[in-house]
Every structure is written in structure tokens, then in C-alpha cells.
Design an enzyme around this catalytic site. Structure first.
Site: not given
Lengths: 80, 408
Positions: B78, B110, B237
Site C-alpha cells: 500500500e 494489509c 495480523h
């Protein structure tokens, strides 16, 4: 539509469970959860646990930082 | 043999700052320090960008395996540098990959690297060529400053490189075992190359809701799957280590109706080992869940085959819960790359040094026709931390063309 009093009480009880240092008297409709001392993880916990307990799915796009307790109550009631 | 990750490397920069130094320097509420659960974060030097991070993560792998049979290169980021030209194209040149290699850049916040990993596995399985390999690299940079408040001490720069092939020696991905949950929302974004937009409450609620829903979808596809008993370890994550703890707690509450004490004990047993590297690097965006996987393998050093449940979340939003096997081979391969030693060798910056580097780090994605980079001025620092490792550096920009050079 779920009664707003039930939503308020569920949010209050969940908040006191997640942040035991708070008292029921501090939990007022015109307060933000952040101003009550709830950190970002506390707030996410409170909102997801209350959704689970009330059986309400609030669209994620309508959850925003800085909402007051009364805004959250309105959101939950609207989507019940 | 099962397709998966054959090699995995994490590049967490050559400089870092203690999270506590940013808390103190910015006057953040230190009572929240425990909630963030971060020790340090990497800091980009002026000659680092998404391309250098990607190449510096992949090079140690390719030095061992060679590049001849890499048929697919995907960079997940990103932190793109151009609306048309991919980060992958720069990485392809820097790493000397074959001209017969497909290359592209993907973006889904992500979650991008997880999407790329599964697409690469599907591609290789369809190719049915036991020699073919894919290189998937998650690479990003932090552009956050004081306005990010508690995100600033928790956001890092760096990359994770994964060599994907038919013999998943680091992670053998369970075929067909995945659960997905995606929908459109605007919980965080990067609308300008030097500005992150985050609605913290929406993002955290989206993350937790997606964890629950993705696991429910996984359970629908995998007969008998059980959060408590199917997985020896869980990797989340990790935008900051405290978030992984919150996700574990939420899912255990939802799935196992476990008590607070039981959840704490389960967290220490199945999750904690995955948080060491994320807690030293900061949020690596789509690489963060794989930095957590590397941390788990390096810290737990599995002596037998063990199943890992992995949850990947990307704002916007897309999420996936999937699983795979790690084992003694995973530990041996990662030990060779000495990720922990290299993180420990980074130069420890004080707050004033960090502030001096911040403007260059924050503007590294902003398009400029011409730009001079002071590589020489930071070589001493880089060489001290790199300890002989080759490093790719951005040497300048001329007429929008970025130039790179291997230093060291």
C-alpha cells in the site's frame, strides 16, 4: 426494534465488565467511551460484545471514532 | 509434498527507535504503553523505500536458491510509487530475475500479501512443474508522524519475502482450508502518498468482526475444525501486538466461551511467541502477519509438525483465516536467516535522531521529478547495522526515474 433502555443497559454493563474501574454513574449518554477512559481495544471489545449479546448486527461502516453513548444506543436500536 | 512457503525472510530495517522513546518524546499517555505492547519500531533511512525493503528482504533467500526458476513475482504494497509502474518492476531489475517471469503489484491494504500467496499457490499448482517457483513480497513504509498519536510508535517500515513452491518447508498450506470475509468500508486508507487516514474504532471493530466471520467460513469448509483443538498455534495480523491479543480474546470468547483466566493461559501457550518480531518492527502492513509467523517459528522452534491457524485482515476490507503446518524444517530454514540477530543489530536511534529522519521517511512516496539522496551521509550507520549484508539503496531520482544500487 429493541428498546433503547435495554441497549443502554447492555452497553453500560458490558463497559463495566471490560473496564472494571468505571462506575455505573460515570456511564452517561452524553459521554464518549474514549472520554470515559476506554482505550481503542476496550471500545472494540465493548461494541462487538454488545452486538453479540443483543443479537444486533450494526453495519461496520456506521461505527466511527468519537460517537457518544447516545449515538451508539441509537445505532443499535436502529439496526435491531 | 504440499505447496506453501519454502523460504521466509523479514527485513526490519537497519535503524529502530524504542516505542517508549516516542511515547516520551510526543508526550503520549504512558498508561497506554502496556495496551500497545510494542518494544520498538523500525525507522527508514533516506535511501530506503518500498523497493529497497523488498529487495533487501528477498536477497538472502535468492542467494541460497538462485533465481532461474522464479516464474512469478508479486509485490503486495500500500506504498506504491506510481499509478502505472509497479514496485515489482524495480524489484525484478534489482534482484536480476529472469525475463520469462510474470510480475505485478497487488493492493488490498494489509491483506494483499495473503491474497498474493494464495494466488501464487494456485498458479504453481496449475503449472504442475515441480521446478517452478513464485516470489511474493510484502513491502511497505510508514508515513505516520505526530498526528498519528498511538499509531506512530506502532508503525514500522520493512518487508517480508516468501519463496512459494511445491514443498512448503516453512509453511505447508493446508489445501482447501480457508475462510473468507470481505465487504466495502472506509476504516483506513492512504489517500495521499504521505497521509494515512484511520477511523480507529471502525477499523478495530471491522478487524474483530472479520476474524469471527472468517473463522466461521473456515469451519464451514473444514469438517470438524475447532479453534481450541485444531491449531497448535494461532498467528494474527498484528498492526500492534495488543491487537493480536484482543483478536485472540474475542475469538476464544465467541468460539470457546472460555473464562478470562483460560484465555490468558491459551494466549501465552499458542500466541505469545508470534509477537516478538512484530513488537520489534512495528506494523509491517501486509507483511505483519508473516513477520508474526516468522517470530512464532524462530521463538517456538517446533520439534514436531504443528498446525498453525493464520488470520489476515486488510482494511477496506478483506480478510482470511487459513491454516498450515510448520515443523523442524521451518525452524532450521529460518534459523539460517538469523532474523532476530539482524533486528537486534539495528542502530538504536534516540528521539532527536528519529525526528531528523522523519521528513525524508514521510515523503519517500511523494512523486518528485528530481531528487538527490544523501546515501554517503548514512552509510556508516547502515554498515554498522548491516554487518556485511548486501543492501539495496535508492541513490536518486532523475526525470521521475528512481535509481538503485547495491551498497555494502
Amino acid at each position: 426494534m429493541i428498546n433503547e433502555t435495554l441497549v443502554f443497559e447492555t452497553l453500560r454493563d458490558t463497559t463495566l465488565e471490560v473496564v472494571p474501574e468505571l462506575t455505573a454513574e460515570q456511564f452517561r449518554a452524553d459521554e464518549c467511551l474514549a472520554d470515559l477512559g476506554c482505550n481503542s481495544i476496550d471500545r472494540a471489545d465493548i461494541i462487538t460484545m454488545a452486538m453479540d449479546r443483543l443479537g444486533v448486527v450494526v453495519p461496520i461502516g456506521e461505527v466511527h471514532s468519537g460517537l457518544k453513548v447516545r449515538d451508539l444506543v441509537g445505532l443499535f436500536a436502529k439496526h435491531s | 509434498m504440499t505447496h506453501g512457503i519454502e523460504w521466509l525472510n523479514v527485513y526490519g530495517g537497519v535503524a529502530a527507535i524504542r516505542a517508549k522513546a516516542i511515547f516520551d518524546g510526543r508526550g503520549l499517555d504512558t498508561e497506554r504503553f502496556g495496551n500497545v505492547m510494542m518494544d520498538a519500531r523500525s525507522v527508514a533511512l533516506p535511501f530506503e523505500d518500498p523497493v529497497t525493503n523488498a529487495a533487501n528482504a528477498a536477497r538472502p533467500i535468492l542467494d541460497r536458491t538462485g533465481t532461474d526458476r522464479i516464474e512469478l513475482l508479486i509485490t503486495a504494497t500500500e506504498s506504491g510509487l506510481d499509478h502505472s509502474k509497479s514496485v515489482a518492476s524495480h524489484v525484478h531489475r534489482a534482484l536480476g530475475l529472469p525475463a520469462s517471469c510474470r510480475m505485478l503489484e497487488v493492493k488490498q491494504a494489509c491483506y494483499g500479501a495473503t491474497a498474493a500467496l494464495h494466488l501464487a499457490i494456485g498458479h504453481l499448482a496449475a503449472r504442475a512443474d515441480p521446478e517452478a517457483r513464485a516470489l511474493v513480497i510484502a513491502t511497505d513504509v510508514a508515513v505516520v508522524g505526530a498526528e498519528g498519536a498511538y499509531a506512530e510508535p506502532a508503525t514500522g517500515s520493512g518487508a517480508v519475502a516468501m519463496l512459494v513452491g511445491p514443498d512448503g518447508g516453512v509453511l505447508a498450506v493446508d489445501p482447501g482450508a480457508y475462510g473468507l470475509h470481505s465487504f466495502e468500508t472506509l476504516d483506513s486508507a492512504r489517500p495521499h502518498p504521505d497521509r494515512d487516514l484511520v477511523d480507529v474504532d471502525q477499523s478495530l471493530v471491522a478487524y474483530l468482526s472479520c476474524a469471527t466471520a472468517s473463522f466461521a467460513d473456515y469451519r464451514n469448509r473444514v469438517a470438524g475444525a475447532d479453534l481450541e483443538t485444531t491449531f497448535d498455534h494461532l498467528v494474527w495480523h498484528t498492526p500492534f501486538a495488543g491487537m493480536a491479543k484482543a483478536a485472540h480474546r474475542a475469538l476464544m470468547r465467541d468460539q470457546a466461551r472460555a473464562s478470562t483466566a483460560a484465555i490468558e493461559a491459551d494466549f501465552a501457550r499458542r500466541v505469545e511467541a508470534s509477537l516478538r518480531y512484530p513488537g520489534l518492527i512495528g506494523n509491517l502492513f501486509s507483511g505483519s502477519v508473516y513477520a508474526a509467523l516468522a517470530s512464532l517459528v524462530d521463538t517456538a522452534r517446533p520439534a514436531r509438525e504443528a498446525r498453525v491457524g493464520i488470520f489476515s485482515y486488510g482494511s477496506g476490507c478483506a480478510s482470511e483465516f487459513f491454516s498450515g503446518l510448520i515443523g523442524p524444517r521451518s525452524a532450521a530454514r529460518l534459523a539460517e536467516l538469523r532474523i532476530g540477530d539482524q533486528l537486534d543489530a539495528r542502530v538504536d536511534l534516540d528521539f532527536d535522531q528519529y525526528l531528523a529522519l522523519l521528513p525524508a521517511a514521510r515523503s519517500c512516496l511523494v512523486p518528485q521529478k528530481d531528487k538527490d539522496i544523501d546515501v554517503e551521509g548514512h552509510l556508516g550507520l547502515a554498515r554498522a547495522a548491516a554487518a556485511g549484508r548486501p543492501l539495496l539503496a535508492l541513490t536518486g531520482v532523475r526525470d521521475y526515474r528512481r535509481t538503485y544500487e547495491w551498497i555494502n
